[in-house]
Design a protein around this motif. Structure first.
Motif, PDB file in Angstrom:
ATOM      1  N   ASP A 194      -4.156   3.479   8.875  1.00 58.21           N
ATOM      2  CA  ASP A 194      -4.946   2.661   8.321  1.00 58.21           C
ATOM      3  C   ASP A 194      -5.429   1.290   9.427  1.00 58.21           C
ATOM      4  O   ASP A 194      -6.037   0.979   9.780  1.00 58.21           O
ATOM      5  CB  ASP A 194      -3.728   1.785   6.404  1.00 58.21           C
TER       6      ASP A 194
ATOM      7  N   LEU B  33     -10.015   8.360   1.598  1.00 57.33           N
ATOM      8  CA  LEU B  33      -8.847   8.577   1.149  1.00 57.33           C
ATOM      9  C   LEU B  33      -8.575   9.977   0.557  1.00 57.33           C
ATOM     10  O   LEU B  33      -8.135  10.928   0.350  1.00 57.33           O
ATOM     11  CB  LEU B  33      -7.504   7.429   0.609  1.00 57.33           C
ATOM     12  N   ASP B  34      -9.378   9.237  -0.880  1.00 57.61           N
ATOM     13  CA  ASP B  34      -9.628  10.826  -1.565  1.00 57.61           C
ATOM     14  C   ASP B  34      -9.783  11.911  -0.996  1.00 57.61           C
ATOM     15  O   ASP B  34      -9.762  13.265  -1.411  1.00 57.61           O
ATOM     16  CB  ASP B  34     -10.083  10.433  -3.032  1.00 57.61           C
TER      17      ASP B  34
ATOM     18  N   ARG C 283       0.742   4.262  -2.470  1.00 55.74           N
ATOM     19  CA  ARG C 283       0.293   5.964  -2.563  1.00 55.74           C
ATOM     20  C   ARG C 283       1.739   6.928  -2.908  1.00 55.74           C
ATOM     21  O   ARG C 283       1.576   7.842  -2.705  1.00 55.74           O
ATOM     22  CB  ARG C 283      -0.428   5.867  -1.331  1.00 55.74           C
TER      23      ARG C 283
ATOM     24  N   ARG D  64       0.822  -1.498   0.023  1.00 54.00           N
ATOM     25  CA  ARG D  64      -0.560  -0.153   0.179  1.00 54.00           C
ATOM     26  C   ARG D  64       0.532   0.885   0.081  1.00 54.00           C
ATOM     27  O   ARG D  64       0.934   2.455  -0.612  1.00 54.00           O
ATOM     28  CB  ARG D  64      -0.638   0.095   0.598  1.00 54.00           C
TER      29      ARG D  64
ATOM     30  N   PRO E 181     -10.806   3.889  -0.400  1.00 61.47           N
ATOM     31  CA  PRO E 181      -9.853   4.422  -1.320  1.00 61.47           C
ATOM     32  C   PRO E 181     -10.649   5.857  -1.351  1.00 61.47           C
ATOM     33  O   PRO E 181     -10.096   7.252  -1.836  1.00 61.47           O
ATOM     34  CB  PRO E 181      -9.754   3.841  -2.584  1.00 61.47           C
ATOM     35  N   ASP E 182     -12.542   5.930  -1.430  1.00 60.78           N
ATOM     36  CA  ASP E 182     -12.604   6.630  -1.554  1.00 60.78           C
ATOM     37  C   ASP E 182     -12.258   8.033   0.029  1.00 60.78           C
ATOM     38  O   ASP E 182     -12.819   9.510  -0.350  1.00 60.78           O
ATOM     39  CB  ASP E 182     -13.848   6.930  -2.187  1.00 60.78           C
TER      40      ASP E 182
END
Length: 95
Positions: free
Chosen positions: A36, A55-56, A12, A8, A52-53
């Motif tokens: 995380d 984190l975005d 990233r 990960r 992911p969303d």
């Protein structure tokens, strides 16, 4: 799709390098690793990482500022819904 925390981190790294100062990249990656782990502790055994969303949203709202990222990461783990609303508003304003 990353399987472990090191994968990960590697996945990233290029994105983080684009959004944060070079001297902060490793620190940001460390913070995301902690995020995380906190996410996993709060949301159960099948949630190994911040989605992911989410984190975005966090990265969008942080705008490359490490201190903001710290506060937003904590807020995301506690309750990401307010961040989602703020990020969606920022995205809509950019259109």
């Amino acid at each position: 799709m990353a399987i472990g925390s090191m994968q990960r981190r590697d996945e990233r790294k290029s994105r983080i390098a684009q959004e944060f100062r070079a001297r902060d990249v490793e620190t940001v990656l460390d913070l995301l690793h902690l995020t995380d782990m906190a996410w996993h502790d709060c949301y159960g055994p099948h949630q190994l990482e911040i989605p992911p969303d989410v984190l975005d949203d966090v990265l969008l709202l942080a705008r490359g500022d490490l201190a903001r990222l710290v506060r937003l990461s904590l807020a995301a783990v506690q309750d990401f819904r307010d961040l989602r609303v703020a990020a969606d508003e920022q995205r809509a304003a950019a259109l």
